[in-house]
Scaffold this active site. Sequence first.
Site, PDB file in Angstrom:
ATOM      1  N   ASP A 261       0.835  -1.198   0.000  1.00  0.00           N
ATOM      2  CA  ASP A 261       0.000   0.000   0.000  1.00  0.00           C
ATOM      3  C   ASP A 261       0.873   1.253   0.000  1.00  0.00           C
ATOM      4  OD1 ASP A 261      -2.594   1.038  -0.021  1.00  0.00           O
ATOM      5  OD2 ASP A 261      -2.584   1.395   2.138  1.00  0.00           O
TER       6      ASP A 261
ATOM      7  N   HIS B  88      -9.689   4.959  -0.125  1.00  0.00           N
ATOM      8  CA  HIS B  88      -8.805   4.987   1.030  1.00  0.00           C
ATOM      9  C   HIS B  88      -9.449   5.836   2.134  1.00  0.00           C
ATOM     10  CE1 HIS B  88      -4.925   3.289  -0.611  1.00  0.00           C
ATOM     11  NE2 HIS B  88      -5.685   3.363  -1.691  1.00  0.00           N
TER      12      HIS B  88
ATOM     13  N   ASN C 121     -10.624   0.624   2.127  1.00  0.00           N
ATOM     14  CA  ASN C 121      -9.605   0.433   3.159  1.00  0.00           C
ATOM     15  C   ASN C 121     -10.126   0.879   4.518  1.00  0.00           C
ATOM     16  OD1 ASN C 121      -8.137  -0.208   0.888  1.00  0.00           O
ATOM     17  ND2 ASN C 121      -6.428   1.137   1.346  1.00  0.00           N
TER      18      ASN C 121
END
Length: 211
Positions: free
Chosen positions: A17, A143, A165
């Site tokens: 990531d 995200h 995420n």
Amino acid sequence: GRYFANRASVPVVLHLDHGTNQDLIFRAMDLGFTSVMIDASQKTFEENVAKTKAIVEEAHARGVTVEAELGHVGSNEIGEAKEITDSIYTEAKDVVAFVEQTQVDSLAISIGTSHGLYHGEPHIHIERLKEIAEVTDIPLVLHGGSSSGYDNLEQCALNGIAKINIYTDFVVAAKKALNEGGFADYFDGKDKVRAAVEAVLAKYYDVFHTA
């Protein structure tokens, strides 16, 4: 990670990531990562394209998938770029050009979330998400999903986001379990932490309408 992934009963992605350094990303591929992210979102559009394209060419030659970020997801108290707190929203027109020029496999977009813990109520731009989802077929990534609200994340999951995420929500639940105590020993404590993390994941399976 690779050891356990190879022995799992379900498909497992070993994903790097927020890779910002080309050498590190290539090293991750050498070590067996099956997916990498090149995050050049703080660069100009042209620089982002160039950096992403270089990673994609190498990764695809190795059978590795690539995620990139367009726009910029800001940070709160926990994040990869604490000095950059403001989000820069992703433009639908830029997505078309970026995907066409880079051939990236998935794309993280910025629609109002931030990494880490929120102070106040996040405002997610669902209409912008819908605009982006209409102009591209590649999986879109969100995200900074943690603590942004179940209703917000459900709308994201139903309107084009394929990966969300939620790391911070896991570690917050783990810390809460540790703070509550009441465990007999170290191993009992580990079990309670694991159960707390599993409960968060189970909840998100429902929120995301996961099959």
